[in-house]
Design a protein around this motif. Structure first.
Motif, PDB file in Angstrom:
ATOM      1  N   GLU A   1      30.372 -52.536  54.214  1.00 55.03           N
ATOM      2  CA  GLU A   1      28.933 -52.381  54.350  1.00 55.03           C
ATOM      3  C   GLU A   1      28.437 -53.069  55.619  1.00 55.03           C
ATOM      4  O   GLU A   1      27.449 -52.649  56.209  1.00 55.03           O
ATOM      5  CB  GLU A   1      28.229 -52.949  53.119  1.00 55.03           C
ATOM      6  CG  GLU A   1      26.841 -52.426  52.922  1.00 55.03           C
ATOM      7  CD  GLU A   1      26.269 -52.789  51.568  1.00 55.03           C
ATOM      8  OE1 GLU A   1      25.039 -52.675  51.442  1.00 55.03           O
ATOM      9  OE2 GLU A   1      27.024 -53.174  50.665  1.00 55.03           O
TER      10      GLU A   1
ATOM     11  N   GLY B   1      27.014 -50.102  57.014  1.00 55.87           N
ATOM     12  CA  GLY B   1      25.782 -50.200  56.240  1.00 55.87           C
ATOM     13  C   GLY B   1      24.576 -49.778  57.061  1.00 55.87           C
ATOM     14  O   GLY B   1      24.535 -49.919  58.278  1.00 55.87           O
ATOM     15  N   SER B   2      23.597 -49.239  56.372  1.00 59.01           N
ATOM     16  CA  SER B   2      22.347 -48.834  57.007  1.00 59.01           C
ATOM     17  C   SER B   2      21.292 -48.771  55.916  1.00 59.01           C
ATOM     18  O   SER B   2      21.500 -49.237  54.803  1.00 59.01           O
ATOM     19  CB  SER B   2      22.511 -47.481  57.696  1.00 59.01           C
ATOM     20  OG  SER B   2      22.749 -46.473  56.727  1.00 59.01           O
ATOM     21  N   GLU B   3      20.166 -48.170  56.233  1.00 57.29           N
ATOM     22  CA  GLU B   3      19.111 -48.051  55.221  1.00 57.29           C
ATOM     23  C   GLU B   3      19.541 -47.185  54.043  1.00 57.29           C
ATOM     24  O   GLU B   3      19.098 -47.395  52.925  1.00 57.29           O
ATOM     25  CB  GLU B   3      17.843 -47.484  55.851  1.00 57.29           C
ATOM     26  CG  GLU B   3      17.138 -48.457  56.768  1.00 57.29           C
ATOM     27  CD  GLU B   3      15.853 -47.896  57.331  1.00 57.29           C
ATOM     28  OE1 GLU B   3      15.347 -46.893  56.786  1.00 57.29           O
ATOM     29  OE2 GLU B   3      15.359 -48.451  58.311  1.00 57.29           O
ATOM     30  N   VAL B   4      20.382 -46.200  54.290  1.00 56.01           N
ATOM     31  CA  VAL B   4      20.854 -45.339  53.198  1.00 56.01           C
ATOM     32  C   VAL B   4      22.210 -45.782  52.655  1.00 56.01           C
ATOM     33  O   VAL B   4      22.608 -45.343  51.589  1.00 56.01           O
ATOM     34  CB  VAL B   4      20.931 -43.854  53.625  1.00 56.01           C
ATOM     35  CG1 VAL B   4      19.558 -43.308  53.902  1.00 56.01           C
ATOM     36  CG2 VAL B   4      21.838 -43.667  54.815  1.00 56.01           C
ATOM     37  N   ASN B   5      22.901 -46.628  53.390  1.00 53.36           N
ATOM     38  CA  ASN B   5      24.204 -47.102  52.943  1.00 53.36           C
ATOM     39  C   ASN B   5      24.116 -48.523  52.408  1.00 53.36           C
ATOM     40  O   ASN B   5      24.741 -49.443  52.919  1.00 53.36           O
ATOM     41  CB  ASN B   5      25.230 -47.039  54.086  1.00 53.36           C
ATOM     42  CG  ASN B   5      25.658 -45.638  54.401  1.00 53.36           C
ATOM     43  OD1 ASN B   5      25.285 -44.703  53.726  1.00 53.36           O
ATOM     44  ND2 ASN B   5      26.434 -45.486  55.443  1.00 53.36           N
ATOM     45  N   ASN B   6      23.321 -48.693  51.362  1.00 55.42           N
ATOM     46  CA  ASN B   6      23.281 -49.959  50.634  1.00 55.42           C
ATOM     47  C   ASN B   6      23.151 -49.633  49.151  1.00 55.42           C
ATOM     48  O   ASN B   6      22.814 -48.509  48.774  1.00 55.42           O
ATOM     49  CB  ASN B   6      22.154 -50.877  51.127  1.00 55.42           C
ATOM     50  CG  ASN B   6      20.794 -50.273  50.955  1.00 55.42           C
ATOM     51  OD1 ASN B   6      20.444 -49.817  49.873  1.00 55.42           O
ATOM     52  ND2 ASN B   6      20.000 -50.270  52.016  1.00 55.42           N
TER      53      ASN B   6
ATOM     54  N   SER C   1      19.728 -48.321  47.763  1.00 52.55           N
ATOM     55  CA  SER C   1      19.478 -46.945  48.174  1.00 52.55           C
ATOM     56  C   SER C   1      20.291 -45.958  47.337  1.00 52.55           C
ATOM     57  O   SER C   1      19.822 -44.867  47.020  1.00 52.55           O
ATOM     58  CB  SER C   1      19.817 -46.781  49.653  1.00 52.55           C
ATOM     59  OG  SER C   1      19.679 -45.446  50.048  1.00 52.55           O
ATOM     60  N   CYS C   2      21.499 -46.357  46.973  1.00 55.29           N
ATOM     61  CA  CYS C   2      22.327 -45.495  46.130  1.00 55.29           C
ATOM     62  C   CYS C   2      21.783 -45.428  44.706  1.00 55.29           C
ATOM     63  O   CYS C   2      21.847 -44.376  44.067  1.00 55.29           O
ATOM     64  CB  CYS C   2      23.768 -45.986  46.135  1.00 55.29           C
ATOM     65  SG  CYS C   2      24.600 -45.745  47.713  1.00 55.29           S
TER      66      CYS C   2
ATOM     67  N   SER D   1      18.975 -43.013  44.738  1.00 52.67           N
ATOM     68  CA  SER D   1      19.249 -41.723  45.378  1.00 52.67           C
ATOM     69  C   SER D   1      18.956 -40.593  44.397  1.00 52.67           C
ATOM     70  O   SER D   1      18.946 -40.777  43.177  1.00 52.67           O
ATOM     71  CB  SER D   1      20.694 -41.658  45.854  1.00 52.67           C
ATOM     72  OG  SER D   1      21.562 -41.546  44.752  1.00 52.67           O
TER      73      SER D   1
END
Length: 133
Positions: free
Chosen positions: A96, A100-105, A108-109, A112
């Protein structure tokens, strides 16, 4: 080019396993919730009703974790896809911190569309069953 293709195949295999795990977790969540309601039957004690929410929460969290891992490996796939053949090191490290990013945390999942549109209606369905039983 052969090294890059093998590395991409390895990463794609991990992505496929994560997606498969996510699909199986959704099936298990529905099965366990239905099983709990079948075992409880007409017993209206609140403790049994609350137990029905435990698989939803646990599987929602676990499914979100697998979705996060899948997204991180998609980031690794993109990185490897853009590498030169001489830079291929067959690393399977998808952290991460790196991808990691705003959608890769994890949060966020959890919220989703694929998670929210499955587990939230399941929780609403449990609530409706509890109210009418």
């Amino acid at each position: 080019m052969e090294e890059k293709m093998k590395h991409l195949e390895m990463i794609q295999g991990v992505i496929n396993r994560m997606a498969s795990n996510s699909f199986m977790l959704k099936g298990w969540a529905v099965t366990l919730v239905a099983g709990i309601f079948a075992l409880v039957g007409n017993d209206n004690e609140n403790i049994y009703n609350i137990i029905a929410y435990i698989p939803i929460i646990v599987f929602w969290g676990l499914d979100s974790f697998y979705l996060l891992q899948e997204r991180l490996y998609r980031g690794l796939y993109e990185k490897v896809r853009l590498l030169d053949n001489s830079d291929i090191d067959f690393s399977m490290k998808a952290t991460e911190a790196e991808f990691g990013s705003e959608v890769n945390n994890l949060f966020s999942c959890i919220i989703s569309e694929t998670e929210l549109y499955f587990y939230f209606p399941l929780a609403i369905f449990c609530t409706i069953i509890i109210i009418f039983s």
